[in-house]
Design an enzyme around this catalytic site. Sequence first.
Site, PDB file in Angstrom:
ATOM      1  N   PRO A   1       0.806  -1.231   0.000  1.00 18.84           N
ATOM      2  CA  PRO A   1       0.000   0.000   0.000  1.00 18.84           C
ATOM      3  C   PRO A   1       0.834   1.273   0.000  1.00 18.84           C
ATOM      4  O   PRO A   1       1.662   1.489   0.873  1.00 18.84           O
ATOM      5  CB  PRO A   1      -0.811  -0.107   1.284  1.00 18.84           C
ATOM      6  CG  PRO A   1      -0.924  -1.574   1.516  1.00 18.84           C
ATOM      7  CD  PRO A   1       0.381  -2.157   1.039  1.00 18.84           C
ATOM      8  N   CYS A   2       0.580   2.100  -1.008  1.00 22.85           N
ATOM      9  CA  CYS A   2       1.359   3.326  -1.161  1.00 22.85           C
ATOM     10  C   CYS A   2       0.734   4.510  -0.433  1.00 22.85           C
ATOM     11  O   CYS A   2       1.405   5.509  -0.207  1.00 22.85           O
ATOM     12  CB  CYS A   2       1.553   3.655  -2.630  1.00 22.85           C
ATOM     13  SG  CYS A   2       0.030   3.926  -3.529  1.00 22.85           S
TER      14      CYS A   2
END
Length: 164
Positions: A95-96
């Site tokens: 997850p960015c």
Amino acid sequence: MKLEKLILETMKKQNNAICFIDLFAGIGGFHLGIKKAARKLGKKAKCALAVDIDPKARFTYSLNFKSTEILEDVKDPSVRKAIPNDVDIICAGFPCQPFSVVGKKNGVDDHRGTLFTYIIQILHDKKPKVVFLENVRNLLNIKNGNNGKLIDFIKNEMERVGYP
């Protein structure tokens, strides 16, 4: 190193096909890249498993890649059990949102910012030949919980499980 060269280096199996998994898969960018690179080389690539918590992403992924099993939560122990022991490549678009310049930049203070530890556990257990991690622009600037740089923590963890 070019993706094609990495794929050629993984072609040690008799059937000349590579096995990969797609963690934090989104709608399948890594999947497309691996398949395209393999096809360019006249090789086959099979995605044994995809994982993404977002129901809309899972739905789209399942439309794009009908033959790939897609599970919901990387934290679920059944995910690690579903990963073949002979997996060649692990792709992880972890997850960015906690790290990106467009996100809130909460890093490890965001629960999604700690999901990297599950990638490390899988690498430790399965020992794939190749690992692709998503490149998140602001990752180099995020601090971890002990005021060090998060990228240093990631590098140290990768080295600890055998990926210098």
